[in-house]
Enzyme design. Structure first.
Site: not given
Length: 383
Positions: A134-135, A77, A356
């Site tokens: 996952e995030e 993702d 990020h």
């Protein structure tokens, strides 16, 4: 191991990586990415099961008569961040980008998958676990709830993440607690909107929210032992659109990370307490919307040592660091390690922006290294 790296289909890996980077999808919305991955591994000759935990994929390949099975997991993702890199394969989706390297993680597993299917130099079953979400801490639990380990049993499960700031191409293994539990919460503070020139007729949620942001920082500073680690981050503060308007409500998005069960209970209690009291102090009301709770990621000591030894034999002593670092970052692979023994390692991405960050770049030089590690791990476990 240099020979193995050279045997990998690096041209295809570059193509897969850049395709996924250009076409990112957010957590639990990865329908096209899942179709792309499933099509590739099916073409390699794997038995493929899709729709595991919504968009999760498990691709299995059995060679020989061995009874043992190994699970290798990669996430796919992307993040709701605008990429600012001037790359020829830059994200084509506004406000969405692979700025954590999950496209690279999936590419490494695909590279290993192709090699393992071609060479078949193992005895047993390898299961490739391609995980969505996952995030948001949703994908791992969703796949587990959908019977991941009952339907696709393994003796051990393994994960890997690129890490900026660690030496390029080196592998880092740490037994025990490696990453923190996370709680992603959304707080809404409601006041009374109005004209910016007439504050006496309004109740300003921005002022209440600003006070709350500062108050939240006292939780770790004055309640968590300096011997432990925790953090409360307000990553988003959303309110209003014009300078002459007092907003009716404000939304704060929190990332709360802890490393012990006791601290987690205490920190969350204090977040709830401060949200309620700060809002009330300014005449506002409040609501907390709690996200999926994370878990501390704990590596099995024996499996970590075994994986590190396999990596030493494959890459050389100087390319493996044991023990490696620990982080307050979080991973929903932690839930898989609660169900099955295994380990999660880091692969150095070199001197780049942190994951990020809008300028993060996954270093493609580590793609064959990660793939080669998956191959060595599989062949080492399934002799």
């Amino acid at each position: 191991m240099n020979a193995l790296v050279n045997e990998l289909d690096q041209a295809s890996m570059k193509e897969w990586f850049e395709h996924m980077h250009r076409t990112p999808e957010l957590s639990m919305q990865e329908e096209k990415t899942a179709e792309y991955i499933a099509g590739l591994v099916r073409g390699f000759g794997y038995e493929v099961e899709t729709g595991v935990g919504k968009y999760g994929i498990v691709a299995s390949l059995t060679v020989g008569d061995g009874d043992n099975a190994i699970g290798l997991r990669a996430d796919f993702d992307a993040l709701p961040i605008e990429e600012v890199n001037a790359l020829p394969y830059k994200s084509s989706v506004a406000g969405v980008a692979h700025l954590c390297g999950h496209d690279g993680h999936t590419t490494m597993l695909l590279g290993a998958a192709k090699y393992l299917a071609e060479k078949k130099n193992f005895n047993g079953t390898v299961r490739l676990i391609f995980q969505p979400g996952e995030e948001t801490m949703q994908g791992g639990p969703a796949m587990i709830e959908d019977g991941l380990f009952e339907r696709f049993p393994v003796d051990a499960v393994f994960g890997m993440h690129n890490m900026p700031g660690l030496e390029l191409g080196k592998l880092y293994f740490t037994p025990g607690e490696v990453m923190a539990a996370v709680d992603n919460w959304e707080v809404e503070i409601t006041g009374k909107g109005g004209h910016g020139a007439m504050p006496e007729l309004s109740i300003d949620p921005v002022v209440a929210g600003s006070s709350l942001v500062m108050a939240l920082q006292t939780i770790v500073a004055r309640n968590v032992s300096p011997a432990n680690r925790a953090v409360v981050t307000v990553g988003a503060f959303l309110a209003g659109n014009a300078g002459n308007v007092i907003a009716h409500s404000a939304i704060l998005r929190l990332s709360i990370r802890t490393t012990t069960p006791e601290d987690r209970v205490m920190v969350l209690h204090n977040v709830r307490r401060l949200v309620a009291t700060q809002a009330e102090a300014f005449g506002c009301t409040s609501e907390i919307r709690e996200g999926v709770a994370g878990a501390v990621l704990v590596n099995d000591a024996a499996e970590t040592e075994k994986a590190a030894e396999i990596a030493r034999n494959a890459f050389g002593e100087d390319q493996v660091v044991f023990p490696g670092p620990t982080y307050l970052g979080s991973e929903d692979f932690a839930f898989m390690l609660q169900k099955q023994k295994g380990t999660y390692c880091f692969l150095g991405n070199g001197d780049t922006k942190m994951v990020h960050h809008p300028e993060f770049v996954f270093n493609q030089d580590i793609l064959p290294i990660g793939a080669a590690y998956w191959v060595a791990l599989t062949e080492g476990h399934l002799r």
